[in-house]
Write a protein that holds these residues in place. Structure first.
Motif, PDB file in Angstrom:
ATOM      1  N   THR A  70       0.827  -1.094  -0.111  1.00  0.00           N
ATOM      2  CA  THR A  70       0.005   0.096   0.019  1.00  0.00           C
ATOM      3  C   THR A  70       0.882   1.172  -0.030  1.00  0.00           C
ATOM      4  O   THR A  70       0.623   2.051  -0.677  1.00  0.00           O
ATOM      5  CB  THR A  70      -0.809  -0.030   1.278  1.00  0.00           C
ATOM      6  OG1 THR A  70      -1.551  -1.213   1.167  1.00  0.00           O
ATOM      7  CG2 THR A  70      -2.047   1.349   1.103  1.00  0.00           C
ATOM      8  N   LEU A  71       2.087   1.271   0.746  1.00  0.00           N
ATOM      9  CA  LEU A  71       2.699   2.495   0.718  1.00  0.00           C
ATOM     10  C   LEU A  71       3.404   2.644  -0.578  1.00  0.00           C
ATOM     11  O   LEU A  71       3.547   3.892  -0.744  1.00  0.00           O
ATOM     12  CB  LEU A  71       3.832   2.243   1.801  1.00  0.00           C
ATOM     13  CG  LEU A  71       5.022   3.109   2.247  1.00  0.00           C
ATOM     14  CD1 LEU A  71       4.445   4.499   2.459  1.00  0.00           C
ATOM     15  CD2 LEU A  71       6.293   2.834   3.313  1.00  0.00           C
ATOM     16  N   ILE A  72       3.981   1.671  -0.967  1.00  0.00           N
ATOM     17  CA  ILE A  72       4.684   2.199  -2.543  1.00  0.00           C
ATOM     18  C   ILE A  72       3.443   2.442  -3.491  1.00  0.00           C
ATOM     19  O   ILE A  72       3.760   3.382  -4.170  1.00  0.00           O
ATOM     20  CB  ILE A  72       5.023   0.452  -3.063  1.00  0.00           C
ATOM     21  CG1 ILE A  72       6.137   0.089  -2.167  1.00  0.00           C
ATOM     22  CG2 ILE A  72       5.441   0.490  -4.590  1.00  0.00           C
ATOM     23  CD1 ILE A  72       6.807  -1.366  -2.568  1.00  0.00           C
ATOM     24  N   ALA A 104      -8.355   6.155  -3.107  1.00  0.00           N
ATOM     25  CA  ALA A 104      -9.048   5.297  -3.984  1.00  0.00           C
ATOM     26  C   ALA A 104      -8.026   4.407  -4.673  1.00  0.00           C
ATOM     27  O   ALA A 104      -8.304   2.907  -4.573  1.00  0.00           O
ATOM     28  CB  ALA A 104      -9.773   5.804  -4.869  1.00  0.00           C
ATOM     29  N   GLY A 105      -6.900   4.525  -5.028  1.00  0.00           N
ATOM     30  CA  GLY A 105      -6.139   3.656  -5.819  1.00  0.00           C
ATOM     31  C   GLY A 105      -5.469   2.713  -4.738  1.00  0.00           C
ATOM     32  O   GLY A 105      -5.297   1.478  -4.871  1.00  0.00           O
ATOM     33  N   SER A 106      -4.769   3.462  -3.756  1.00  0.00           N
ATOM     34  CA  SER A 106      -4.252   2.682  -2.701  1.00  0.00           C
ATOM     35  C   SER A 106      -5.131   1.791  -1.780  1.00  0.00           C
ATOM     36  O   SER A 106      -4.883   0.478  -1.448  1.00  0.00           O
ATOM     37  CB  SER A 106      -3.564   3.520  -1.595  1.00  0.00           C
ATOM     38  OG  SER A 106      -4.143   4.629  -1.047  1.00  0.00           O
ATOM     39  N   ALA A 107      -6.447   2.347  -1.804  1.00  0.00           N
ATOM     40  CA  ALA A 107      -7.551   1.367  -1.101  1.00  0.00           C
ATOM     41  C   ALA A 107      -7.941   0.188  -1.898  1.00  0.00           C
ATOM     42  O   ALA A 107      -7.974  -1.203  -1.343  1.00  0.00           O
ATOM     43  CB  ALA A 107      -8.973   2.208  -0.743  1.00  0.00           C
ATOM     44  N   ILE A 108      -7.839   0.157  -3.275  1.00  0.00           N
ATOM     45  CA  ILE A 108      -8.179  -0.826  -4.162  1.00  0.00           C
ATOM     46  C   ILE A 108      -7.138  -1.939  -3.943  1.00  0.00           C
ATOM     47  O   ILE A 108      -7.349  -3.108  -3.828  1.00  0.00           O
ATOM     48  CB  ILE A 108      -8.312  -0.393  -5.602  1.00  0.00           C
ATOM     49  CG1 ILE A 108      -9.502   0.524  -5.825  1.00  0.00           C
ATOM     50  CG2 ILE A 108      -8.274  -1.477  -6.677  1.00  0.00           C
ATOM     51  CD1 ILE A 108      -9.657   1.146  -7.096  1.00  0.00           C
ATOM     52  N   ILE A 109      -5.764  -1.440  -4.004  1.00  0.00           N
ATOM     53  CA  ILE A 109      -4.694  -2.451  -3.857  1.00  0.00           C
ATOM     54  C   ILE A 109      -4.663  -3.042  -2.347  1.00  0.00           C
ATOM     55  O   ILE A 109      -4.467  -4.309  -2.268  1.00  0.00           O
ATOM     56  CB  ILE A 109      -3.243  -1.600  -4.110  1.00  0.00           C
ATOM     57  CG1 ILE A 109      -3.143  -1.047  -5.341  1.00  0.00           C
ATOM     58  CG2 ILE A 109      -2.118  -2.630  -3.677  1.00  0.00           C
ATOM     59  CD1 ILE A 109      -3.476  -2.036  -6.563  1.00  0.00           C
ATOM     60  N   LEU A 110      -4.973  -2.558  -1.566  1.00  0.00           N
ATOM     61  CA  LEU A 110      -4.814  -2.957   0.103  1.00  0.00           C
ATOM     62  C   LEU A 110      -6.047  -3.924  -0.015  1.00  0.00           C
ATOM     63  O   LEU A 110      -5.815  -5.006   0.559  1.00  0.00           O
ATOM     64  CB  LEU A 110      -5.245  -1.717   0.999  1.00  0.00           C
ATOM     65  CG  LEU A 110      -5.281  -2.022   2.498  1.00  0.00           C
ATOM     66  CD1 LEU A 110      -4.082  -2.858   2.791  1.00  0.00           C
ATOM     67  CD2 LEU A 110      -5.991  -0.942   3.244  1.00  0.00           C
ATOM     68  N   ALA A 111      -7.244  -3.777  -0.491  1.00  0.00           N
ATOM     69  CA  ALA A 111      -8.387  -4.667  -0.329  1.00  0.00           C
ATOM     70  C   ALA A 111      -8.127  -5.892  -1.260  1.00  0.00           C
ATOM     71  O   ALA A 111      -8.286  -6.880  -0.768  1.00  0.00           O
ATOM     72  CB  ALA A 111      -9.675  -3.975  -0.838  1.00  0.00           C
ATOM     73  N   GLN A 122     -14.473  -9.193   2.972  1.00  0.00           N
ATOM     74  CA  GLN A 122     -15.394  -8.342   2.631  1.00  0.00           C
ATOM     75  C   GLN A 122     -14.500  -7.057   2.068  1.00  0.00           C
ATOM     76  O   GLN A 122     -14.130  -6.180   3.097  1.00  0.00           O
ATOM     77  CB  GLN A 122     -16.180  -7.758   3.731  1.00  0.00           C
ATOM     78  CG  GLN A 122     -17.157  -8.791   4.094  1.00  0.00           C
ATOM     79  CD  GLN A 122     -17.914  -8.306   5.352  1.00  0.00           C
ATOM     80  OE1 GLN A 122     -17.270  -7.741   6.452  1.00  0.00           O
ATOM     81  NE2 GLN A 122     -19.249  -8.708   5.407  1.00  0.00           N
ATOM     82  N   PRO A 123     -13.759  -7.310   0.970  1.00  0.00           N
ATOM     83  CA  PRO A 123     -12.684  -6.314   0.681  1.00  0.00           C
ATOM     84  C   PRO A 123     -13.301  -4.840   0.495  1.00  0.00           C
ATOM     85  O   PRO A 123     -12.571  -4.086   0.510  1.00  0.00           O
ATOM     86  CB  PRO A 123     -12.099  -6.842  -0.845  1.00  0.00           C
ATOM     87  CG  PRO A 123     -13.385  -7.765  -1.151  1.00  0.00           C
ATOM     88  CD  PRO A 123     -13.948  -8.391  -0.039  1.00  0.00           C
ATOM     89  N   PHE A 124     -14.436  -4.882  -0.042  1.00  0.00           N
ATOM     90  CA  PHE A 124     -15.074  -3.389  -0.227  1.00  0.00           C
ATOM     91  C   PHE A 124     -15.186  -2.871   0.919  1.00  0.00           C
ATOM     92  O   PHE A 124     -14.853  -1.580   0.930  1.00  0.00           O
ATOM     93  CB  PHE A 124     -16.415  -3.704  -1.009  1.00  0.00           C
ATOM     94  CG  PHE A 124     -16.970  -2.224  -1.235  1.00  0.00           C
ATOM     95  CD1 PHE A 124     -16.719  -1.404  -2.354  1.00  0.00           C
ATOM     96  CD2 PHE A 124     -18.163  -1.997  -0.393  1.00  0.00           C
ATOM     97  CE1 PHE A 124     -17.457  -0.334  -2.786  1.00  0.00           C
ATOM     98  CE2 PHE A 124     -18.828  -0.712  -0.643  1.00  0.00           C
ATOM     99  CZ  PHE A 124     -18.288   0.110  -1.896  1.00  0.00           C
TER     100      PHE A 124
END
Length: 266
Positions: A70-72, A104-111, A122-124
């Motif tokens: 997520t950091l990257i 939003a972009g880092s949240a998608i990667i994290l989930a 429940q990734p969403f």
């Protein structure tokens, strides 16, 4: 009382010195400071999202995987969207959109990673929780820095803008990054605008102008209604004649762009 004033003056002087030192740091040093502070902020957002959403305990390796990836991604997105090439003192509404995209972009990667490794079903929901924390951090930290570096200044000349229409709103927005003047309030005779806020500044009726000048130590009033008739302007100027302020008129921004008026016409 004297000791308290001296202490307050000392705090002001220290704060001004720190702000000036930060403003005059080399551009590269400022970018490195932002990178390190964002690294800590992104990691904190991941930890908070995991703590709030994930019920099952997460192992150290899983947390490292989530946080590292997520950091990257967050750093790469922030660099791509110009977060580290923007001058904090002059950030505007574009900051909201850029911050939302990074979050939003880092949240998608994290989930996606959490769902792929089986840490969540429940990734969403995880993405929403992290995205909220990340967006709040990105936007909040930038506006806090802007407030400290620009708006929280003790040596600025206080300004009241007379006219809360489009021209007045543009003037207030243009003055946000100014080092010499600080708008403190709007004055408008339109009752539908009174007790509202425009660009974060309250709108007062003209009857309260004198008390505002005394309260905020206002040094000038800007008349921001270029479409008003000459007679209307003269009436307002006559009302302001007895007040200890400098009165200036702001030309219409459309006239400035078209060349009909100049900045010197203020």
């Amino acid at each position: 009382m004297t000791e308290r004033r001296n202490r307050y003056a000392s705090v002001q002087a220290s704060e001004l010195a720190l702000r000036d030192r930060l403003i005059h740091l080399p551009r590269r040093t400022k970018q490195l400071l932002m990178l390190f502070s964002d690294a800590a902020g992104f990691l904190g957002c991941v930890a908070l999202a995991v703590w709030v959403h994930l019920i099952n305990p997460v192992t150290g390796n899983e947390l490292i995987l989530l946080a590292g990836s997520t950091l990257i991604v967050a750093h790469l997105l922030a660099r791509y969207l110009g977060f580290y090439h923007s001058i904090v003192r002059y950030l505007g509404m574009g900051l909201l959109m850029a911050g939302a995209r990074v979050a939003a972009g880092s949240a998608i990667i994290l989930a996606s990673i959490a769902w792929w490794t089986g840490m969540t079903t429940q990734p969403f929901r995880l993405a929403v929780v992290y995205g909220a924390f990340c967006g709040l951090y990105l936007i909040g930290s930038r506006y806090f820095a802007q407030f400290f570096l620009v708006r929280r200044s003790y040596d600025k000349a206080k300004v009241v803008i007379y006219g809360a229409g489009e021209a007045g709103a543009r003037v207030a927005q243009a003055m946000q990054g100014n080092h010499a003047f600080l708008p403190v309030a709007f004055i408008d005779d339109n009752r539908s605008l009174q007790d509202k806020r425009i660009n974060g500044l309250p709108v007062y009726p003209s009857i309260e102008l004198e008390s505002l000048i005394a309260k905020h130590n206002v040094s000038r009033v800007l008349l921001a209604f270029p479409s008003a008739s000459r007679q209307r302007r003269q009436q307002i100027v006559a009302r302001l004649e007895g007040l200890p302020v400098r009165v200036q008129t702001v030309p219409d921004f459309d006239d400035l762009i078209s060349g009909k008026s100049r900045v010197d016409d203020i």
